[in-house]
Design an enzyme around this catalytic site. Structure first.
Site, PDB file in Angstrom:
ATOM      1  N   ASN A   1      68.476  27.778 -22.293  1.00 49.11           N
ATOM      2  CA  ASN A   1      67.979  27.587 -23.666  1.00 49.11           C
ATOM      3  C   ASN A   1      66.595  26.945 -23.534  1.00 49.11           C
ATOM      4  O   ASN A   1      66.474  25.860 -22.984  1.00 49.11           O
ATOM      5  CB  ASN A   1      68.949  26.666 -24.412  1.00 49.11           C
ATOM      6  CG  ASN A   1      68.370  26.081 -25.694  1.00 49.11           C
ATOM      7  OD1 ASN A   1      68.715  24.985 -26.086  1.00 49.11           O
ATOM      8  ND2 ASN A   1      67.484  26.785 -26.338  1.00 49.11           N
ATOM      9  N   GLY A   2      65.579  27.659 -23.999  1.00 50.09           N
ATOM     10  CA  GLY A   2      64.219  27.133 -23.891  1.00 50.09           C
ATOM     11  C   GLY A   2      63.247  28.247 -23.549  1.00 50.09           C
ATOM     12  O   GLY A   2      63.577  29.431 -23.692  1.00 50.09           O
TER      13      GLY A   2
ATOM     14  N   LYS B   1      66.099  28.482 -50.040  1.00 54.69           N
ATOM     15  CA  LYS B   1      67.536  28.815 -49.933  1.00 54.69           C
ATOM     16  C   LYS B   1      67.764  30.275 -50.286  1.00 54.69           C
ATOM     17  O   LYS B   1      68.450  30.994 -49.579  1.00 54.69           O
ATOM     18  CB  LYS B   1      68.390  27.969 -50.878  1.00 54.69           C
ATOM     19  CG  LYS B   1      68.771  26.574 -50.534  1.00 54.69           C
ATOM     20  CD  LYS B   1      69.632  26.386 -49.333  1.00 54.69           C
ATOM     21  CE  LYS B   1      68.843  26.374 -48.062  1.00 54.69           C
ATOM     22  NZ  LYS B   1      68.273  25.177 -47.585  1.00 54.69           N
TER      23      LYS B   1
ATOM     24  N   CYS C   1      69.289  29.123 -29.083  1.00 58.08           N
ATOM     25  CA  CYS C   1      70.240  29.556 -28.069  1.00 58.08           C
ATOM     26  C   CYS C   1      71.240  28.430 -27.834  1.00 58.08           C
ATOM     27  O   CYS C   1      70.892  27.257 -27.863  1.00 58.08           O
ATOM     28  CB  CYS C   1      69.621  29.911 -26.728  1.00 58.08           C
ATOM     29  SG  CYS C   1      68.421  31.239 -26.815  1.00 58.08           S
TER      30      CYS C   1
ATOM     31  N   LYS D   1      69.771  27.676 -36.575  1.00 60.05           N
ATOM     32  CA  LYS D   1      69.798  26.366 -37.220  1.00 60.05           C
ATOM     33  C   LYS D   1      68.963  25.334 -36.476  1.00 60.05           C
ATOM     34  O   LYS D   1      68.343  24.473 -37.074  1.00 60.05           O
ATOM     35  CB  LYS D   1      71.244  25.881 -37.312  1.00 60.05           C
ATOM     36  CG  LYS D   1      71.338  24.624 -38.147  1.00 60.05           C
ATOM     37  CD  LYS D   1      72.665  24.478 -38.788  1.00 60.05           C
ATOM     38  CE  LYS D   1      72.663  23.344 -39.777  1.00 60.05           C
ATOM     39  NZ  LYS D   1      71.898  23.653 -40.982  1.00 60.05           N
TER      40      LYS D   1
ATOM     41  N   HIS E   1      47.875  29.725 -62.365  1.00 60.65           N
ATOM     42  CA  HIS E   1      46.786  30.043 -61.448  1.00 60.65           C
ATOM     43  C   HIS E   1      47.161  31.174 -60.497  1.00 60.65           C
ATOM     44  O   HIS E   1      46.586  31.283 -59.420  1.00 60.65           O
ATOM     45  CB  HIS E   1      46.385  28.794 -60.659  1.00 60.65           C
ATOM     46  CG  HIS E   1      45.878  27.702 -61.541  1.00 60.65           C
ATOM     47  ND1 HIS E   1      44.659  27.782 -62.190  1.00 60.65           N
ATOM     48  CD2 HIS E   1      46.437  26.527 -61.929  1.00 60.65           C
ATOM     49  CE1 HIS E   1      44.491  26.675 -62.914  1.00 60.65           C
ATOM     50  NE2 HIS E   1      45.552  25.915 -62.785  1.00 60.65           N
TER      51      HIS E   1
ATOM     52  N   GLU F   1      66.184  32.719 -47.617  1.00 60.22           N
ATOM     53  CA  GLU F   1      66.744  32.753 -46.266  1.00 60.22           C
ATOM     54  C   GLU F   1      68.152  33.345 -46.214  1.00 60.22           C
ATOM     55  O   GLU F   1      68.506  33.965 -45.228  1.00 60.22           O
ATOM     56  CB  GLU F   1      66.672  31.393 -45.571  1.00 60.22           C
ATOM     57  CG  GLU F   1      67.502  30.282 -46.157  1.00 60.22           C
ATOM     58  CD  GLU F   1      67.290  28.934 -45.446  1.00 60.22           C
ATOM     59  OE1 GLU F   1      66.776  28.889 -44.334  1.00 60.22           O
ATOM     60  OE2 GLU F   1      67.678  27.914 -46.055  1.00 60.22           O
TER      61      GLU F   1
ATOM     62  N   GLU G   1      62.562  24.144 -52.255  1.00 62.68           N
ATOM     63  CA  GLU G   1      63.842  24.213 -51.548  1.00 62.68           C
ATOM     64  C   GLU G   1      64.731  25.317 -52.150  1.00 62.68           C
ATOM     65  O   GLU G   1      65.383  26.062 -51.423  1.00 62.68           O
ATOM     66  CB  GLU G   1      64.524  22.831 -51.601  1.00 62.68           C
ATOM     67  CG  GLU G   1      65.926  22.741 -51.025  1.00 62.68           C
ATOM     68  CD  GLU G   1      66.042  23.144 -49.567  1.00 62.68           C
ATOM     69  OE1 GLU G   1      65.025  23.325 -48.889  1.00 62.68           O
ATOM     70  OE2 GLU G   1      67.184  23.315 -49.117  1.00 62.68           O
TER      71      GLU G   1
ATOM     72  N   ARG H   1      73.106  28.376 -33.408  1.00 62.04           N
ATOM     73  CA  ARG H   1      71.850  28.231 -32.673  1.00 62.04           C
ATOM     74  C   ARG H   1      71.183  29.570 -32.359  1.00 62.04           C
ATOM     75  O   ARG H   1      70.075  29.617 -31.831  1.00 62.04           O
ATOM     76  CB  ARG H   1      72.093  27.484 -31.359  1.00 62.04           C
ATOM     77  CG  ARG H   1      72.717  26.127 -31.539  1.00 62.04           C
ATOM     78  CD  ARG H   1      73.008  25.498 -30.207  1.00 62.04           C
ATOM     79  NE  ARG H   1      71.784  25.175 -29.508  1.00 62.04           N
ATOM     80  CZ  ARG H   1      71.084  24.063 -29.666  1.00 62.04           C
ATOM     81  NH1 ARG H   1      71.515  23.142 -30.489  1.00 62.04           N
ATOM     82  NH2 ARG H   1      69.986  23.843 -28.990  1.00 62.04           N
TER      83      ARG H   1
ATOM     84  N   TRP I   1      69.107  33.533 -29.188  1.00 62.40           N
ATOM     85  CA  TRP I   1      68.105  33.777 -30.233  1.00 62.40           C
ATOM     86  C   TRP I   1      66.871  34.219 -29.465  1.00 62.40           C
ATOM     87  O   TRP I   1      66.240  33.425 -28.762  1.00 62.40           O
ATOM     88  CB  TRP I   1      67.841  32.513 -31.024  1.00 62.40           C
ATOM     89  CG  TRP I   1      66.953  32.717 -32.213  1.00 62.40           C
ATOM     90  CD1 TRP I   1      67.333  33.074 -33.468  1.00 62.40           C
ATOM     91  CD2 TRP I   1      65.525  32.575 -32.258  1.00 62.40           C
ATOM     92  NE1 TRP I   1      66.227  33.173 -34.287  1.00 62.40           N
ATOM     93  CE2 TRP I   1      65.102  32.872 -33.575  1.00 62.40           C
ATOM     94  CE3 TRP I   1      64.551  32.240 -31.316  1.00 62.40           C
ATOM     95  CZ2 TRP I   1      63.769  32.833 -33.967  1.00 62.40           C
ATOM     96  CZ3 TRP I   1      63.219  32.202 -31.712  1.00 62.40           C
ATOM     97  CH2 TRP I   1      62.850  32.496 -33.034  1.00 62.40           C
TER      98      TRP I   1
HETATM   99  C1  G6P Z   1      65.626  25.657 -39.169  1.00 63.30           C
HETATM  100  C2  G6P Z   1      66.856  25.589 -40.043  1.00 63.30           C
HETATM  101  C3  G6P Z   1      66.543  24.824 -41.316  1.00 63.30           C
HETATM  102  C4  G6P Z   1      65.985  23.448 -40.989  1.00 63.30           C
HETATM  103  C5  G6P Z   1      64.785  23.542 -40.048  1.00 63.30           C
HETATM  104  C6  G6P Z   1      64.397  22.168 -39.518  1.00 63.30           C
HETATM  105  O1  G6P Z   1      64.669  26.455 -39.756  1.00 63.30           O
HETATM  106  O2  G6P Z   1      67.310  26.882 -40.351  1.00 63.30           O
HETATM  107  O3  G6P Z   1      67.720  24.677 -42.079  1.00 63.30           O
HETATM  108  O4  G6P Z   1      65.600  22.815 -42.166  1.00 63.30           O
HETATM  109  O5  G6P Z   1      65.108  24.348 -38.916  1.00 63.30           O
HETATM  110  O6  G6P Z   1      65.441  21.680 -38.720  1.00 63.30           O
HETATM  111  P1  G6P Z   1      65.813  20.182 -38.521  1.00 63.30           P
HETATM  112  O7  G6P Z   1      67.035  20.208 -37.682  1.00 63.30           O
HETATM  113  O8  G6P Z   1      64.644  19.545 -37.803  1.00 63.30           O
HETATM  114  O9  G6P Z   1      66.038  19.566 -39.845  1.00 63.30           O
END
Ligand code: G6P
Length: 613
Positions: free
Chosen positions: A100-101, A490, A2, A608, A509, A493, A486, A27, A74
């Site tokens: 936010n929280g 990507k 948020c 994010k 396996h 997501e 990774e 956010r 969010w």
């Molecule tokens: C969310 C974001 C990711 C990020 C993760 C950890 O899931 O979408 O892109 O890697 O949080 O966030 P941070 O800010 O701690 O790297």
């Protein structure tokens, strides 16, 4: 998650709030709203969807007022609909609040308030907080600031809030605990936001509120900060270093693409002034006072979430190989609830782009209590993790706005490589020639990435062939294994294609059962210690008719022969391959997602900055 904003001053609040919310949309973006205070009237507009949906909904309705608050959500408690959207209000529209929280004890508080005649419309925890404030104000006849303070002493959980009231129209009250809040100081005006991005174009002077602090912003009497126990605190004013251009798309269709293309510069910024290949040194000033402790640590524990956790996995190879220190890499969310063994003197490194991830923060606090030395590898300057750690280094990637992390990841890996090299040198575990070669290769990274980005059109062509797949497998060995993870993250997501990352040898396996002529398998098959073994793994995939897209070292003809597609990366030391090999995978995911019509900057259900656990 948020995003919250607030404004009080002489300008019209509405456009400032909307622009601020757009900046904070990373956010959360399932609903948005604003409350505008005009003379003695509070008008609230809120709408399910993105900030643009809110703007369309408001259309020509009145948006006057020089005071206002806003929110982009969010969802945690309650569906993302109009009613659950913030701001929430109480006292027949006298008080409005954005939050936010999570208020964890909202159910008990709500029960009490219902008994006292309060009516609730939403399913949110936030509506309970605004009613609690109003209830205290009415019952005790105290000021808004005091009612907020008393209420916050009753709540358990995390909050960043901004409160406005028709009864005190010249004031905004804000407070924070565990969720971030920044106050921008202009000329007779104040900006409030979850981070500095909505503020930077108006003022560079900011105050980061600390946990359990309440800011009383009075248009006529300025800013006053008190603790939740009512002790006055002197505001610490800092200057922002952020540049406005970094917050705009600059001609790119999506922020994600812009951020992929920014990697040569971002990586250069991450080592600028910290490394000199000609003179043969690395200096990370931020951890200079802790070098002895790190070099003598019995072990290093790395904690992180999401993409940052993948950077931690790469760093495990670095610290063990170059510095010969045992490393454990932990998901912060698991670590914090596992009663882990932490010994005094253990070095805990938190990796975080935002510096605000709730689980990473909580895990750090726990490690601190147990006597660990805390280091932070953080991108957002001034963020909570950067402030609560004993020492650390900023990645200097610049603002990353696309929800899927790109340049933040490659700069994290760059910085962790430097850190491991520096510690390895101190411990005498890295040979001089290797150290020098890595320095040279590190300095050459930006130009090698520039070169690699020239393959973008070709990568786009390959993406066309796989845009309709429903599953994908990513394989890598050694430090390329985290890159396989990774790559899979990507793709899933941003394109919603199910993807899994696997150590190439583990494929037999389990995942091998999935391979058929429809299954694309992305393999990192660059030259290095495991090369021949990976080539065998590719053969195994091909024998089962899988489609292989291999990331290879320039000049490799062997894999080119067997794979369906190859993307070559410039030759470099094996240590730095994870950085280069990531980039084609970012581009593949990006193009596939765009071709599937996905909003790559704001994938569904994600945010994010994950400030809830
Ligand atoms: C969310 C974001 C990711 C990020 C993760 C950890 O899931 O979408 O892109 O890697 O949080 O966030 P941070 O800010 O701690 O790297």
């Amino acid at each position: 998650m948020c995003g919250i904003v607030g404004y009080i001053g002489n300008k019209k609040a509405y456009p400032i709030l909307i622009k601020g919310l757009s900046r904070l949309e990373y956010r959360g973006y399932d609903s948005a709203g604003v409350a505008l205070l005009n003379k003695d009237k509070l008008t609230i507009y809120k709408k399910q969807g993105k900030v643009q949906d809110l703007v369309n909904f408001i259309g020509d309705f009145t948006t006057d007022g020089h005071v206002g608050i806003g929110h982009t959500r969010w969802a945690t408690h309650g569906l993302p609909n109009d009613i659950n959207a913030h701001p929430h209000s109480a006292g027949k529209g006298k008080i409005a609040l954005v939050h936010n929280g999570i208020i964890e004890n909202y159910a008990i508080l709500k029960e009490e308030l219902v008994k006292r005649g309060h009516k609730f419309y939403s399913e949110t925890d936030t509506e309970v907080l605004v009613h609690l404030i109003e209830d205290i104000k009415e019952k005790s006849g105290v000021s808004l600031q005091e009612a907020v303070r008393i209420a916050l002493n009753e709540v358990i959980g995390a909050y960043a809030i901004v409160v406005t009231s028709t009864e005190e129209p010249d004031k905004l009250i804000c407070a924070k605990k565990s969720s971030p809040l920044v106050i921008g100081l202009g000329e007779d005006e104040y900006y409030i936001a979850s981070d500095a991005t909505p503020i930077v174009e108006y003022t560079k002077n900011v105050v980061y509120l600390e946990d359990e602090q309440i800011a009383i912003i009075d248009k006529n009497h300025g800013l006053k900060i008190v603790s939740i126990s009512n002790q006055e605190v002197n505001p610490y004013i800092q200057e922002l270093e952020m540049q406005l251009e970094t917050l705009e798309k600059g001609g790119y269709e999506y922020f994600m693409l812009k951020e992929i293309y920014e990697q040569p510069q971002a990586i250069h910024d991450s080592f600028r002034g910290r490394l000199n290949a000609k003179e043969g040194w690395i200096k990370l000033g931020g951890i200079a006072n802790y070098i002895e402790q790190i070099a003598n640590a019995d072990r290093i524990i790395i904690i992180a979430c999401g993409t940052s956790w993948h950077a931690g996995l790469v760093a495990e190879y670095y610290f063990e190989d170059l510095a010969r220190i045992p490393v454990e890499v932990e998901y912060a969310s698991e670590f914090r609830y596992r009663n882990p063994i932490i010994r005094k003197g253990d070095v805990v490194i938190a990796i975080s782009q935002s510096g605000e991830t709730a689980d990473t923060l909580a895990a750090l606090k726990m490690a601190k209590e147990k006597g660990a030395i805390l280091l932070g590898i953080v991108n957002v300057v001034g963020s909570t993790i950067s402030r609560i750690t004993d020492a650390g280094s900023y990645t200097h990637a610049g603002p990353e706005i696309g929800v899927a992390s790109t340049k933040a990841f490659t700069t994290q890996v760059t910085l962790l490589a430097m850190m491991a090299m520096m510690i390895g040198k101190k411990r005498g575990t890295i040979k001089e020639a290797k150290f020098q070669r890595l320095l040279d290769e590190m300095e050459a990274l930006p130009s090698k990435i520039e070169k690699l980005l020239e393959s973008d059109d070709y990568i786009k062509e390959i993406s066309k062939e796989y845009k309709d797949c429903t599953n994908a497998l990513f394989l890598g060995r050694g430090s390329a294994f985290p890159i396989a993870l990774e790559g899979a993250l990507k793709l899933k997501e941003i394109s919603y294609i199910h993807a899994e990352g696997y150590p190439a040898a583990e494929m037999k396996h389990g995942p091998i059962a999935l391979i058929d002529e429809n299954m694309p398998v992305f393999v990192i098959a660059t030259k290095g210690d495991n090369y021949e073994k990976v080539v065998s793994n590719i053969q195994e995939v091909k024998a089962r008719k899988g489609k292989v897209i291999a990331i290879i070292t320039k000049g490799d003809t062997v894999v080119k022969e067997i794979a369906d597609h190859t993307i070559h990366i410039p030759d470099t030391d094996e240590v730095l391959v994870p950085i280069l090999a990531t980039i084609p995978l970012q581009l593949l995911s990006y193009h596939i997602a765009v071709m599937r019509g996905c909003n790559v900057d704001q994938p569904r259900n994600l945010a994010k900055s994950v400030t809830v656990e």
